[in-house]
Motif scaffolding. Structure first.
Motif, short mmCIF file in Angstrom:
data_model
loop_
_atom_site.label_atom_id
_atom_site.label_comp_id
_atom_site.label_asym_id
_atom_site.label_seq_id
_atom_site.Cartn_x
_atom_site.Cartn_y
_atom_site.Cartn_z
N ALA A 35 -4.81 -3.12 -6.62
CA ALA A 35 -3.43 -3.51 -5.96
C ALA A 35 -3.81 -4.20 -4.71
O ALA A 35 -3.52 -5.71 -4.87
CB ALA A 35 -2.32 -3.08 -5.93
N LEU A 36 -4.49 -3.63 -3.85
CA LEU A 36 -5.02 -4.80 -2.96
C LEU A 36 -5.78 -5.99 -2.60
O LEU A 36 -5.46 -6.90 -2.51
CB LEU A 36 -5.41 -4.14 -1.35
N ILE A 37 -6.83 -5.82 -3.39
CA ILE A 37 -7.75 -6.41 -4.27
C ILE A 37 -7.10 -7.75 -4.98
O ILE A 37 -7.09 -8.58 -4.88
CB ILE A 37 -8.56 -6.14 -5.60
N LEU A 38 -6.57 -7.05 -5.82
CA LEU A 38 -5.31 -8.34 -6.12
C LEU A 38 -4.59 -8.85 -5.65
O LEU A 38 -4.16 -10.64 -6.11
CB LEU A 38 -4.60 -7.72 -7.90
N ALA A 39 -4.35 -8.36 -5.24
CA ALA A 39 -2.65 -8.80 -4.25
C ALA A 39 -3.00 -10.49 -3.71
O ALA A 39 -2.69 -11.01 -3.33
CB ALA A 39 -1.68 -8.23 -3.83
N ARG A 92 -11.90 -14.58 4.50
CA ARG A 92 -11.05 -15.31 3.08
C ARG A 92 -9.56 -14.60 3.77
O ARG A 92 -8.50 -15.27 4.40
CB ARG A 92 -11.03 -15.84 1.96
N ALA A 93 -9.52 -13.50 3.59
CA ALA A 93 -7.75 -12.88 3.86
C ALA A 93 -8.84 -11.51 3.76
O ALA A 93 -10.22 -11.11 4.13
CB ALA A 93 -7.55 -12.89 2.20
N ALA A 94 -7.31 -10.28 4.24
CA ALA A 94 -8.24 -9.05 4.49
C ALA A 94 -6.50 -8.14 3.42
O ALA A 94 -5.40 -8.65 3.82
CB ALA A 94 -7.68 -8.35 5.87
N GLY A 95 -6.89 -7.37 2.71
CA GLY A 95 -6.24 -6.25 2.83
C GLY A 95 -6.10 -4.56 2.04
O GLY A 95 -6.82 -4.41 2.85
N LEU A 96 -5.06 -4.21 3.47
CA LEU A 96 -4.76 -3.40 4.46
C LEU A 96 -4.07 -2.09 4.44
O LEU A 96 -2.57 -3.10 4.14
CB LEU A 96 -5.18 -4.26 5.97
N ASP A 97 -4.43 -1.01 3.80
CA ASP A 97 -3.34 -0.16 4.08
C ASP A 97 -3.18 0.68 5.16
O ASP A 97 -2.72 1.09 5.33
CB ASP A 97 -4.06 0.83 2.70
N VAL A 98 -4.20 0.62 6.19
CA VAL A 98 -4.77 1.67 7.64
C VAL A 98 -4.99 0.56 8.35
O VAL A 98 -5.85 -0.39 8.61
CB VAL A 98 -6.12 2.71 6.81
N PHE A 99 -4.29 1.14 9.69
CA PHE A 99 -4.81 -0.29 10.33
C PHE A 99 -4.87 1.12 11.98
O PHE A 99 -4.82 2.38 12.11
CB PHE A 99 -3.02 -0.87 11.37
#
Length: 323
Positions: free
Chosen positions: A107-111, A254-261
């Motif tokens: 989902a993060l890759i696609l989003a 380009r961008a980042a998709g993050l579920d953790v911080f």
């Protein structure tokens, strides 16, 4: 014979609670109340929970403690060497969350690639007045190269989705080679620098250890393609967050998709929240009704098995069994 005592430091589904109560007395404690938590552990045989840190000092006087069960795959909230020295078994729930976490990663890759969150907000704000111009375009996912840092269970499940579903070319780094992924998904093992240079998407899927802390820093981000997207659903500190913020601001990637911080919950003043090229999720890796229930049940079964001495799998510190 007196019944065993289990400390639960998270709320559990009623059927899981009932299962534990068949085998032991269960005491609930709020891990935020440090003193009450330590006091409860003092005469406990086992404990079950998630997220809260359990330090050596907290179990110094817990002489009866035989097993700790974390409702997670990650176990960086524990000092594993110390637990092993004390003869305390640590168990975790690696298998039951593999597929749902791999879904979150995808989902993060696609989003991130298709700017799903950003554009959905744009539509809701009433900005869609003409057909979308090039400034709103994203990038393709199918046919691209996915570099997975750490090809274990979850990494393997992502590789399956990528290769079979999206015909992606899969590169990976891992301590040992993953022959099944190489055979089934054409995954190719490379050095980290090569993976960074060649991948369109770089995915972190490593546990947090002294070796993996800041495995992606300023130097590694510079080695990535300018068009690349970083995905992290492992643990926040595997990435140098300050370096990532800079790289996202200045177009290094380009961008980042993050579920953790680094810090969770993510502080409301985090610069990450101001960046359009960031998809930020509230650590939802395995957060589905089905999977979380399975994790709670699995953790409860792990704990009872460890206390009974019958558990053979899901043990983090196997050396304890040799004692």
């Amino acid at each position: 014979m007196s019944r065993k005592k289990i400390v639960a430091y998270k709320s559990l589904p009623s059927d899981v609670e009932a299962y534990l109560r068949e085998h032991a007395d269960v005491v609930h404690v709020d891990p935020a109340d440090h003193d009450a938590f330590v006091a409860a552990l003092k005469d406990a045989d086992g404990a079950i929970g998630a997220s809260a840190k359990i330090t050596p000092a907290m179990i110094e006087s817990a002489t009866r403690l035989k097993a700790l069960s974390t409702v997670s795959v990650g176990f960086d909230a524990f000092d594993v060497d110390d637990l092993t020295k004390r003869g305390i078994v640590l168990t975790h729930t690696p298998d039951v969350l593999t597929e749902s976490t791999a879904d979150t990663v995808f989902a993060l890759i696609l989003a991130s690639a298709r700017r799903v969150v950003e554009l959905a907000e744009w539509v809701k704000e009433g900005n869609w007045k003409a057909s979308l111009g090039e400034e709103g375009f994203g990038v393709d996912v199918q046919g691209k190269t996915l570099g997975i840092v750490g090809l274990g269970r979850i990494g393997g499940a992502v590789a399956r989705r990528a290769s079979l579903g999206f015909r992606m070319n899969v590169l990976y780094t891992n301590r040992s080679s993953n022959e099944q992924a190489e055979k089934d998904y054409g995954a190719k093992r490379v050095e980290l620098d090569d993976l960074l240079a060649q991948s369109d998407f770089v995915l972190l899927q490593v546990p947090l250890t002294a070796q993996t802390r800041h495995i992606i820093g300023a130097a590694q981000l510079k080695k990535m393609k300018k068009s690349a997207i970083l995905i992290n659903a492992s643990r926040g500190p595997t990435v140098d967050e300050a370096a990532l913020i800079e790289a996202l601001k200045d177009g290094t990637i380009r961008a980042a998709g993050l579920d953790v911080f680094d810090k969770e919950p993510l502080p409301v003043d985090s610069p990450l929240l101001k960046l359009k090229n960031v998809v930020a999720l509230p650590h939802i890796g395995s957060a589905t009704h089905e999977t979380r229930h399975a994790m709670n049940l699995n953790a409860a079964e792990n704990l009872i098995g460890a206390l009974d001495g019958t558990l053979t799998q899901n043990i983090v510190n196997r050396e304890v069994l040799k004692r």
